[in-house]
Design a protein around this motif. Structure first.
Motif, mmCIF file in Angstrom:
data_model
loop_
_atom_site.group_PDB
_atom_site.id
_atom_site.type_symbol
_atom_site.label_atom_id
_atom_site.label_comp_id
_atom_site.label_asym_id
_atom_site.label_seq_id
_atom_site.Cartn_x
_atom_site.Cartn_y
_atom_site.Cartn_z
ATOM 1 N N MET A 261 -80.992 15.059 54.720
ATOM 2 C CA MET A 261 -79.983 14.372 53.903
ATOM 3 C C MET A 261 -80.151 12.848 53.969
ATOM 4 O O MET A 261 -79.412 12.110 53.317
ATOM 5 N N GLY A 262 -81.072 12.388 54.824
ATOM 6 C CA GLY A 262 -81.341 10.957 54.902
ATOM 7 C C GLY A 262 -80.880 10.286 56.180
ATOM 8 O O GLY A 262 -81.050 9.085 56.351
ATOM 9 N N TYR A 263 -80.282 11.071 57.094
ATOM 10 C CA TYR A 263 -79.816 10.480 58.357
ATOM 11 C C TYR A 263 -80.967 10.397 59.353
ATOM 12 O O TYR A 263 -81.639 11.395 59.607
ATOM 13 N N ALA B 291 -73.013 13.681 65.629
ATOM 14 C CA ALA B 291 -72.723 13.257 64.257
ATOM 15 C C ALA B 291 -73.656 13.962 63.290
ATOM 16 O O ALA B 291 -73.218 14.528 62.278
ATOM 17 N N THR C 137 -70.066 4.639 66.773
ATOM 18 C CA THR C 137 -70.642 5.717 65.980
ATOM 19 C C THR C 137 -69.565 6.511 65.265
ATOM 20 O O THR C 137 -69.711 6.867 64.093
ATOM 21 N N LEU D 71 -66.839 5.617 64.047
ATOM 22 C CA LEU D 71 -66.360 4.920 62.849
ATOM 23 C C LEU D 71 -67.234 5.292 61.643
ATOM 24 O O LEU D 71 -66.746 5.656 60.574
ATOM 25 N N LYS D 72 -68.555 5.218 61.846
ATOM 26 C CA LYS D 72 -69.473 5.503 60.736
ATOM 27 C C LYS D 72 -69.434 6.991 60.371
ATOM 28 O O LYS D 72 -69.464 7.355 59.206
ATOM 29 N N TRP D 73 -69.371 7.818 61.379
ATOM 30 C CA TRP D 73 -69.323 9.273 61.205
ATOM 31 C C TRP D 73 -68.086 9.659 60.394
ATOM 32 O O TRP D 73 -68.163 10.448 59.443
ATOM 33 N N GLU E 70 -66.320 7.724 58.450
ATOM 34 C CA GLU E 70 -66.439 7.198 57.081
ATOM 35 C C GLU E 70 -67.204 8.201 56.212
ATOM 36 O O GLU E 70 -66.833 8.460 55.060
ATOM 37 N N ALA F 46 -64.897 11.047 55.530
ATOM 38 C CA ALA F 46 -63.806 10.659 54.626
ATOM 39 C C ALA F 46 -64.304 10.659 53.180
ATOM 40 O O ALA F 46 -63.582 11.028 52.263
ATOM 41 N N ARG F 47 -65.562 10.247 52.990
ATOM 42 C CA ARG F 47 -66.137 10.281 51.640
ATOM 43 C C ARG F 47 -66.391 11.721 51.211
ATOM 44 O O ARG F 47 -66.125 12.097 50.077
ATOM 45 N N ASN G 56 -62.949 13.489 50.994
ATOM 46 C CA ASN G 56 -62.014 12.708 50.194
ATOM 47 C C ASN G 56 -60.570 12.841 50.704
ATOM 48 O O ASN G 56 -59.660 13.205 49.975
ATOM 49 N N LEU H 87 -58.201 8.397 55.957
ATOM 50 C CA LEU H 87 -58.776 8.107 57.280
ATOM 51 C C LEU H 87 -57.907 7.070 57.974
ATOM 52 O O LEU H 87 -57.617 6.013 57.402
ATOM 53 N N PHE H 88 -57.473 7.378 59.195
ATOM 54 C CA PHE H 88 -56.768 6.370 59.987
ATOM 55 C C PHE H 88 -57.678 5.928 61.125
ATOM 56 O O PHE H 88 -58.222 6.755 61.853
ATOM 57 N N ILE H 89 -57.814 4.609 61.258
ATOM 58 C CA ILE H 89 -58.659 4.086 62.334
ATOM 59 C C ILE H 89 -57.779 3.413 63.363
ATOM 60 O O ILE H 89 -57.015 2.494 63.040
#
Lengths: 378, 414
Positions: free
Chosen positions: B86-88, B96, B128, B130-132, B134, B137-138, B141, B144-146
């Protein structure tokens, strides 16, 4: 342009330049590694902010502190520090960035004897009112801490003077990018690279003089320059740091050019202006909040893709090259979704995994050539 | 003799394991059926504040716990490779990677986690997450609470305290908005008290390993940790750890150790190597070495000193900000040394985990500090918690042998 030779010399060996600057001017030099370092505050304290990159020494000493899966930027800078290459630094500051730099700060504090050490524990999210208030509080603390460390008082007037100087630098760098957008031949990509990098290294007053002269010459040449080559393919560079001056000439050699970037050693460094009215610390914080974010910070879930698409449109770009520093987690996490956003618009991209040190041209050249071939068929 | 019937082995088996398995199975079943029971699901980071979710009757689900299950069931490589497709990058955290690819593939040991209604990300363990989150969340949909807990290099500043406290208030408002109902503050107080009680009990369970022989090892703790991560704040977690504590005390009284012949006591650092826990436990047991404690499982009770059980929400800001991974290396080293003294460890085993940079960068300095302050031998194992491609069995086997040799020599020399 004659100024470019001088700049290339300086950006080729920033450590030697900074040492000389310290010896000749007696200025206190403060090291940093991140585009969220509040340079204006350092400058207002009468000190010289210096952005650090690895000098390219073999990693020997840093191996005893950082494993091999740590990025080359952090390993390289730590190597320089442990080898005593940075012993002229009066202090080192660590704005909170990523997990790796966070630990570098600890390792530095415990192992590098020279100079004072300051953490600036910035918020990670920048999209709420409380986070902005905290950001302002943290910058106030930094102003106090730095004043104490340098035994000086940083007045609001000093800050406004520095803000004006930096606004001037940012404004002129934006002009350079703007002028090149319509006419890339005004300044070669390699020179743009040196020009932006020098902004993080040189004495800022001397730098501004050179920068203004460069912009002046570019403006003069605008009318006369040959615009024919403008039908060349236009590319955007996206990523964190770019320590690959060769990429610009490689791209130009194959008949394309870099029309813009989303790099923290590029446009993210000089984007935006700071208000000279009101509380200067609040004004500095405001710029960070409005600026395009580093992926280690949070500003909504899609802001980076939106920005990248906007940049592509604004520069009439044909494609994007991602410069992914190996082991840089925040950027690696964003790559798939940024690529997807580009795919959706039919914009091709190329992923180049890079190190903090200039690497062998051959492989990069082959990949860029192949990428350009696919662009031409579109 | 058949393996399962060896009375020696039977005696050493921890009876509560069965109960824990039943609780966790029921928990995941309940979460999977949330769509039917109209309960809301929140995905939350392992160091995140789960108590308000429990108080709001929201089912917490842990992608990191999911990652551990994926690792333990040896499905990590396949899912990590799917994420790479998938590009990771393969350099990213394997929790993650495997969780991200699991969602579209509906793969993994439980066919993917139940879909979230919201995501709760606390960055006290790493950047990590945070990015995971995000990414998720995308993908889903959902809101997201940080909860941003500023890193405590040398201090927890006044402004950081204010900032986190404000966010705790925002967190409650966020939950009220998503659930369209008010928080019951009496219930919240009760949940807070239960959370503190469970954390105390968990610490007491880990403390029983101070005995010789230790009734449980770090490998056991890795397993029994599940409830303190996922269900702290519930009566169920308190009840379970009370039973587990009673069992451990009984084992101590009966002189039953985690391994047959405990001669050497070791401290483990970093996350488990989930796909090789059995191999590692047998390897160390064969050398008569018991991993009596670890920095990982104790992280879920390490911030107890900052929490006021009668004022949970107010004190939560500090408790969640000052956990083991959100502090400077020197403070971590100090805590490691405290554990070495407390559990009378003879050596330190560190897992240099390429998936976890905030845990692993600094280990070399902690190793040095421990050597200087306590003269203790240590071993660094280069591996990954879920991605088996980074585990070299023959190399690690040899290194453990050499390390145990040093531990034995040092002890016979004293």
């Amino acid at each position: 342009m004659k100024q470019m030779k001088e700049l290339a010399g300086i950006t080729g060996n920033p450590i030697a330049y900074a040492r000389r600057l310290q010896e000749t001017s007696g200025k206190k030099i403060i090291g940093y590694m991140c585009s969220y370092a509040p340079e204006e505050i350092i400058h207002a304290a009468g000190a010289h902010p210096l952005r650090l990159f690895g000098s390219g020494r073999n990693i020997l000493l840093a191996d005893s502190h950082l494993q091999s899966y740590c990025c080359s930027l952090v390993r390289g800078v730590l190597e320089d520090a442990l080898a005593g290459n940075l012993n002229y630094l009066t202090g080192m500051i660590f704005p909170h960035t990523c997990d790796t730099v966070q630990r570098l700060s600890d390792i530095w504090r415990l192992n590098v004897p020279e100079g004072f050490h300051l953490d600036i524990v910035l918020p990670v999210k920048l999209d709420t009112a409380d986070a902005c208030q905290y950001l302002i509080d943290v910058l106030h603390r930094f102003r106090d801490d730095l004043g104490k460390a340098l035994q000086t008082k940083i007045s609001d007037d000093d800050l406004r003077k520095s803000i004006t100087l930096y606004n001037n630098i940012r404004n002129n760098l934006q002009k350079v990018y703007e002028l090149r957008k319509s006419n890339p031949d005004l300044l070669s990509g390699r020179d743009v690279y040196a020009l932006v990098k020098a902004a993080m290294i040189m004495d800022r007053e001397s730098y501004l003089t050179i920068l203004q002269a460069v912009v002046g010459e570019m403006q003069k040449a605008t009318g006369t320059a040959d615009n024919k080559k403008n039908r060349r393919k236009r590319l955007i560079l996206s990523g964190g740091i770019c320590s690959q001056p060769d990429i610009y000439s490689l791209v130009e050699d194959v008949g394309a050019h870099i029309a813009g970037d989303d790099l923290c050693t590029g446009s993210r460094y000089f984007a935006g202006q700071i208000s000279v009215n009101g509380d200067p610390i609040t004004a500095i914080a405001e710029r960070y909040v409005k600026r395009v974010v580093c992926p280690a910070k949070h500003m909504g879930n899609r802001s980076r893709a939106e920005n990248l698409l906007h940049l592509v449109k604004d520069c009439h770009a044909d494609g994007v090259i991602f410069m992914l520093l190996k082991f840089c987690d925040p950027h690696a996490f964003d790559y798939p979704y940024l690529k997807k956003a580009l795919d959706k618009e039919g914009l091709p991209c190329l992923l180049l995994e890079v190190e903090d040190q200039p690497q062998a041209q051959e492989q990069m050249k082959t990949r860029i050539e192949a990428f350009l071939e696919t662009l031409k068929t579109l | 003799m058949a393996e399962g019937k060896d009375p020696e082995k039977e005696k050493r088996k921890i009876k509560s394991v069965k109960k824990m398995k039943a609780i966790m199975t029921k928990y995941y079943k309940k979460a999977k059926l949330a769509w039917l029971t109209r309960k809301k699901i929140a995905w939350i980071t392992s160091g995140g504040p789960v108590e308000p979710l429990i108080a709001m009757n929201i089912i917490p689900v842990y992608p990191e716990n999911h990652g551990a299950m994926i690792g333990a069931s040896k499905m990590g490589v396949d899912l990590c490779q799917k994420a790479e497709a998938m590009g990771y990058s393969s350099d990213l955290c394997s929790y993650a990677r495997s969780d991200i690819s699991c969602a579209p593939a509906k793969g993994g040991p439980i066919g993917g986690l139940p879909k979230p209604n919201m995501l709760i990300c606390c960055n006290n363990i790493c950047g990590t997450v945070l990015k995971w989150y995000e990414v998720q969340a995308r993908y889903f949909n959902v809101p997201l609470f940080i909860l941003d807990t500023p890193f405590c290099h040398t201090q927890f500043t006044q402004e950081a305290r204010q900032y986190v406290k404000k966010q705790v208030e925002e967190y409650i408002l966020f939950l009220e908005k998503v659930c369209k109902k008010k928080m019951d503050h009496d219930r919240m107080k009760e949940v807070g008290r239960l959370s503190v009680e469970a954390q105390r009990l968990w610490q007491a369970v880990l403390d029983t390993a101070q005995n010789r022989p230790a009734p449980l090892s770090a490998f056991d703790a890795f397993f029994h940790l599940a409830l303190i991560v996922t269900l702290r704040g519930t009566r169920q977690a308190v009840d379970y750890y009370q039973e587990l504590l009673a069992e451990m005390k009984q084992r101590v009284a009966d002189g039953i150790g985690a391994i047959p012949n405990e001669k050497h006591r070791l401290l483990w650092d970093n996350l488990p190597i989930w796909y090789r826990t059995r191999w590692l436990s047998q390897k160390f047991a064969a050398a008569d070495a018991c991993l009596v404690a670890d920095t990982y499982t104790s992280a879920w009770c390490g911030a107890l000193q900052y929490i006021d059980e009668n004022n949970f929400l107010e004190s939560m800001a500090e408790g969640y900000s000052r956990i083991y991974l959100n502090i400077g290396i020197d403070e971590m080293a100090r805590q490691v040394i405290q554990m070495i003294d407390k559990y009378k460890a003879d050596g330190l085993v560190m897992h240099s985990n390429r998936s976890c940079k905030p845990y692993s960068f600094g280990q070399l300095d902690i190793q040095r500090i421990v050597r200087e302050e306590r003269g203790l031998p240590s071993l660094m194992i280069e591996a990954d918690m879920v991605d088996e491609r980074f585990f070299s069995e023959s190399q690690i086997d040899t290194r453990i042998d050499a390390f145990m040799e040093v531990v034995r020599e040092r002890k016979s020399g004293i």
